[in-house]
Scaffold this motif. Structure first.
Motif, mmCIF file in Angstrom:
data_model
loop_
_atom_site.group_PDB
_atom_site.id
_atom_site.type_symbol
_atom_site.label_atom_id
_atom_site.label_comp_id
_atom_site.label_asym_id
_atom_site.label_seq_id
_atom_site.Cartn_x
_atom_site.Cartn_y
_atom_site.Cartn_z
ATOM 1 N N GLY B 27 18.659 53.805 -12.159
ATOM 2 C CA GLY B 27 18.379 54.861 -11.231
ATOM 3 C C GLY B 27 17.835 54.437 -9.796
ATOM 4 O O GLY B 27 18.366 54.887 -8.799
ATOM 5 N N LEU B 28 16.732 53.495 -9.942
ATOM 6 C CA LEU B 28 16.118 53.111 -8.821
ATOM 7 C C LEU B 28 16.925 52.360 -7.877
ATOM 8 O O LEU B 28 17.168 52.740 -6.579
ATOM 9 N N LEU B 29 17.936 51.419 -8.554
ATOM 10 C CA LEU B 29 18.564 50.499 -7.715
ATOM 11 C C LEU B 29 19.620 51.337 -7.050
ATOM 12 O O LEU B 29 20.077 51.209 -5.858
ATOM 13 N N LEU B 30 20.130 52.319 -7.806
ATOM 14 C CA LEU B 30 21.263 53.338 -6.984
ATOM 15 C C LEU B 30 20.687 54.058 -5.822
ATOM 16 O O LEU B 30 21.361 54.125 -4.993
ATOM 17 N N LEU B 31 19.284 54.371 -6.180
ATOM 18 C CA LEU B 31 18.770 55.201 -5.051
ATOM 19 C C LEU B 31 18.548 54.392 -3.908
ATOM 20 O O LEU B 31 18.818 54.796 -2.838
ATOM 21 N N ALA B 32 18.047 52.970 -4.154
ATOM 22 C CA ALA B 32 17.881 52.143 -3.067
ATOM 23 C C ALA B 32 19.098 51.801 -2.423
ATOM 24 O O ALA B 32 19.070 51.789 -0.925
ATOM 25 N N ALA B 33 20.085 51.691 -3.113
ATOM 26 C CA ALA B 33 21.492 51.407 -2.585
ATOM 27 C C ALA B 33 22.069 52.511 -1.961
ATOM 28 O O ALA B 33 22.748 52.359 -0.792
ATOM 29 N N GLY B 34 22.014 53.891 -2.373
ATOM 30 C CA GLY B 34 22.922 55.050 -1.986
ATOM 31 C C GLY B 34 22.038 55.582 -0.628
ATOM 32 O O GLY B 34 22.689 56.123 0.192
ATOM 33 N N GLN B 35 20.821 55.350 -0.744
ATOM 34 C CA GLN B 35 20.056 56.184 0.324
ATOM 35 C C GLN B 35 20.256 55.987 1.670
ATOM 36 O O GLN B 35 20.432 56.643 2.640
ATOM 37 N N PRO B 36 20.405 54.515 1.825
ATOM 38 C CA PRO B 36 20.659 54.218 3.297
ATOM 39 C C PRO B 36 22.296 54.714 3.899
ATOM 40 O O PRO B 36 22.534 55.065 4.804
ATOM 41 N N VAL B 37 23.071 54.732 2.823
ATOM 42 C CA VAL B 37 24.581 55.212 3.238
ATOM 43 C C VAL B 37 24.506 56.618 3.587
ATOM 44 O O VAL B 37 24.919 57.077 4.387
ATOM 45 N N ALA B 38 23.606 57.512 2.755
ATOM 46 C CA ALA B 38 23.694 58.821 3.011
ATOM 47 C C ALA B 38 23.105 59.103 4.526
ATOM 48 O O ALA B 38 23.323 59.951 5.383
ATOM 49 N N VAL B 39 21.775 58.266 4.744
ATOM 50 C CA VAL B 39 21.188 58.519 5.961
ATOM 51 C C VAL B 39 22.006 58.142 7.002
ATOM 52 O O VAL B 39 22.254 58.695 8.166
ATOM 53 N N ALA B 40 22.798 56.903 7.026
ATOM 54 C CA ALA B 40 23.624 56.119 8.005
ATOM 55 C C ALA B 40 24.773 57.445 8.355
ATOM 56 O O ALA B 40 25.052 57.420 9.548
ATOM 57 N N LEU B 41 25.382 57.793 7.448
ATOM 58 C CA LEU B 41 26.360 58.674 7.440
ATOM 59 C C LEU B 41 25.854 59.944 8.261
ATOM 60 O O LEU B 41 26.759 60.547 9.189
ATOM 61 N N PHE B 42 25.092 60.514 7.803
ATOM 62 C CA PHE B 42 24.435 61.862 8.259
ATOM 63 C C PHE B 42 23.997 61.673 9.699
ATOM 64 O O PHE B 42 24.807 62.593 10.589
ATOM 65 N N LEU B 43 23.389 60.667 9.954
ATOM 66 C CA LEU B 43 22.913 60.443 11.419
ATOM 67 C C LEU B 43 23.993 60.210 12.344
ATOM 68 O O LEU B 43 24.047 60.811 13.485
ATOM 69 N N GLY B 44 24.876 59.335 11.772
ATOM 70 C CA GLY B 44 25.909 58.918 12.439
ATOM 71 C C GLY B 44 27.128 59.841 12.925
ATOM 72 O O GLY B 44 27.512 60.045 13.886
ATOM 73 N N TYR B 45 27.497 60.795 12.084
ATOM 74 C CA TYR B 45 28.294 61.768 11.987
ATOM 75 C C TYR B 45 27.891 63.205 12.293
ATOM 76 O O TYR B 45 28.681 63.899 12.963
#
Ligand SMILES: Nc1ncnc2c1ncn2[C@@H]1O[C@H](COP(=O)(O)OP(=O)(O)OP(=O)(O)O)[C@@H](O)[C@H]1O
Ligand SMILES: [Mg+2]
Lengths: 323, 260
Positions: B27-45
């Motif tokens: 769970g934590l690894l997925l959170l660590a790995a998934g969180q930047p994707v979400a932030v980058a896509l949200f802010l970027g687009y």
């Protein structure tokens, strides 16, 4: 014989609570000391101090002559600790857990593995060794927790209520393992809230309450003080009272007492199970059919009533209900 | 074996244990790995197009990377709190091993989460067309800076995780202390977008300092010696404060965990 475990005037306070108030005890090498006390008596605090996990406010502790406050690193080499709360890693297998501890004790990979196998075998966990610990029932967790304390074959073991929450079978299994450890020469400090456990395993018992030792002695001495086991026979027919009293006197060596209005005859006894068989045989021969027949053991509560004139606070029964 | 050797061996054994936990309870690894994707896509687009910031993607990716390691570093407190609650920390404290091994075991394994977070942040950037402008030397220096910052964050989280009164508190505090730093920083937005009174705070905030140094390293012109020095001062400062404190707290022992 030298004392393997010594506590001298230990005191510890948590905020308003005086958990320990000058507790002293000593355990000769190769023997078992039962530390018996109700919930909140200070058992866990004592173990934590001796295990170098907690510094006392006052007092000193020694394991094999090493001061646990001044030289905790050295003391830890003498110690195996099994805490009240089982501390096993649910995400590892039983084997991995023990291997990990072997590696931390610097046994080397090969010896850590063979030691893990050996302990799993000895604690009847061999079948479950390759399963995740999170799937273990409590009795198995407790045994694994004990195995974890045994990895480095420490000469001194501190065990905090190792059978808490176990069913009778689990308890017996644990007792066997502990008895075997003592035969192998370990010194044991065994905290328990169960009188029969201390009776079964300990050479000496100290009874503690509110952070102090309030009584001590061999299990026999303590039981004598509080009136240990009794055989009780409940009769349907009062006319048989006299006969039963005679039989009980013969079986138990005197001291039978009759409580007529309760249809009850009782006598103190040692080695209750054999006496019970003998009693049943004789009652049967005399053609008497009692309503009930059984052995009653004094509980920790009875003992507290005798020793302090008040019930253990809060009672063990309440505590069991809480956990 | 020398004392140092034993300490390092113990650290490695415990880091492996903690990595096993991360891998088996992912769970934590997925959170660590998934969180930047979400932030980058949200802010970027979603946010990016609304902003009048030229070259926002080059601004954003170093910020997201900084934020990602900070977030992943904070996750060290979750494993630590679990060990506190389950009594595992006491078991380790009662062993004849160096207390440094216990600490390095946690912080070392946390490097796995940091690498996962950094990898997905960078991968998201690359997929959306972002590239590092600088040469390989400065690119690598940037990654080294990020991991060093992640270590500093992790040590602070360990301190908070040991200082908290309860295991629950350890988990929360160790995890969230970085959030205000990230929010009031130039990680996602130029500090010029912030209200005036917040600007000095935002500019001196370690997250901003690291993100700025990283932007200059990856997308700037001359070598950003000043920015880099400032970032290193922060990182070294945090480590100097946190590392010995963590050791002292572990030696004293956090409050025992039952129910806490
Ligand atoms: N960390 C703590 N903070 C505050 N009070 C504590 C703490 N640990 C123990 N106490 C209190 O100190 C007293 C002694 O506790 P201790 O755990 O040693 O008793 P115990 O004999 O082990 O009881 P139990 O059968 O419940 O395990 C209790 O009143 C307990 O509430
Ligand atoms: Mg206790």
């Amino acid at each position: 014989m030298a004392d393997a475990i010594v506590a001298e005037g230990l005191a510890k306070r948590y905020g308003q609570v005086q958990a320990l108030a000058g507790l002293s005890l000593s355990v000769p090498q190769g023997t078992v000391l039962g530390v018996l006390g109700p919930t909140g008596a200070g058992k866990t605090t004592t173990v934590r101090i001796l295990a170098t996990l907690l510094r006392p406010d006052r007092g000193r502790g020694f394991v094999n002559g090493i001061d646990v406050v001044a030289e905790p690193e050295h003391a830890r080499r003498q110690l195996g600790v099994s805490a009240q709360q089982t501390a096993v890693d649910g995400f590892l297998t039983g084997f991995e857990q023990l291997e990990l501890l072997g590696r931390l004790h610097r046994l080397g990979r090969r010896r850590a593995r063979s030691r893990a196998e050996e302990l799993l075998e000895r604690l009847h966990l061999a079948e479950a060794g390759s399963r995740a610990v999170r799937t273990y029932p409590l009795a198995m967790r407790r045994r694994l927790d004990l195995a974890a304390a045994l990895v480095a074959a420490p000469p001194v073991l501190l065990l905090d209520e190792p059978t808490r929450g176990l069913d009778p079978r689990g308890r017996l299994g644990m007792w066997d393992v502990l008895t075997e450890r003592v035969r192998a020469g370990c010194t044991l400090l065994l905290c328990t809230a169960q009188l029969d456990e201390a009776d079964q395993l300990a050479d000496e018992i100290v009874v503690i309450d509110r952070g102090r030792v309030i009584a001590g002695g061999t299990p026999e001495e303590l039981k004598r003080r509080i009136g240990g086991e009794r055989i009780q026979v409940v009769l349907g027919n009062r006319a048989e009272t006299q006969v039963v009293e005679d039989i009980l006197n013969r079986v138990c060596g005197g001291q039978a007492a009759v409580l007529p209005d309760q249809h009850l005859v009782q006598a103190p006894v040692t080695g209750g199970a054999q006496a019970l068989v003998e009693l049943v045989r004789r009652l049967d021969a005399a053609g008497i059919e009692p309503v009930d027949i059984g052995i009653h053991r004094a509980s920790l509560d009875d003992m507290f009533l005798k020793l302090t004139g008040q019930a253990a606070t809060p009672t063990v029964a309440e505590e069991e209900a809480r956990t | 074996m020398s004392e140092l050797g034993a300490m390092l061996a113990g650290s490695a054994v415990l880091a492996r244990r903690n990595l096993r936990r991360a891998w088996r309870l992912p769970g934590l690894l997925l959170l660590a790995a998934g969180q930047p994707v979400a932030v980058a896509l949200f802010l970027g687009y979603v946010i990016g197009p609304v902003l009048a910031v030229t070259g926002y993607r080059d601004f954003l990716l170093p910020g997201v990377s900084t934020q990602a390691v900070a977030f992943a570093g904070g996750l060290v407190a979750v494993g630590l709190a679990a060990d506190r609650r389950r009594g595992a920390l006491d078991r380790l404290r009662a062993l004849p091993i160096s207390r440094w091994s216990v600490l390095f075991g946690h912080v070392g394994a946390n490097l796995g989460a940091q690498l996962a977070a950094l990898a997905t942040a960078v991968a998201t950037g690359l997929v959306t067309g972002w590239r590092i402008d600088a040469g390989p030397g400065r690119a690598l220096a940037g990654f080294a800076l990020l991991l060093a910052f992640g270590q500093a964050v992790a040590w602070v989280s360990v301190v908070l995780g040991l200082a908290a009164r309860t295991a629950q508190g350890a988990r929360r505090l160790g995890l969230v202390w970085t959030y205000p730093f990230v929010l009031v920083s130039c990680a996602f937005l130029p500090t010029g977008e912030l209200p005036g009174w917040l600007r000095p705070i935002a500019e001196w905030n370690p997250v901003s300092v690291v993100a700025t140094a990283l932007r200059e390293l990856w997308h700037g012109g001359a070598f950003p010696a000043r920015e880099l020095a400032l970032a290193l001062v922060w990182i070294v400062g945090l480590l100097v404060a946190a590392v010995p404190t963590a050791y002292r707290l572990l030696a004293r022992g956090p409050r025992p965990g039952a129910g806490a």
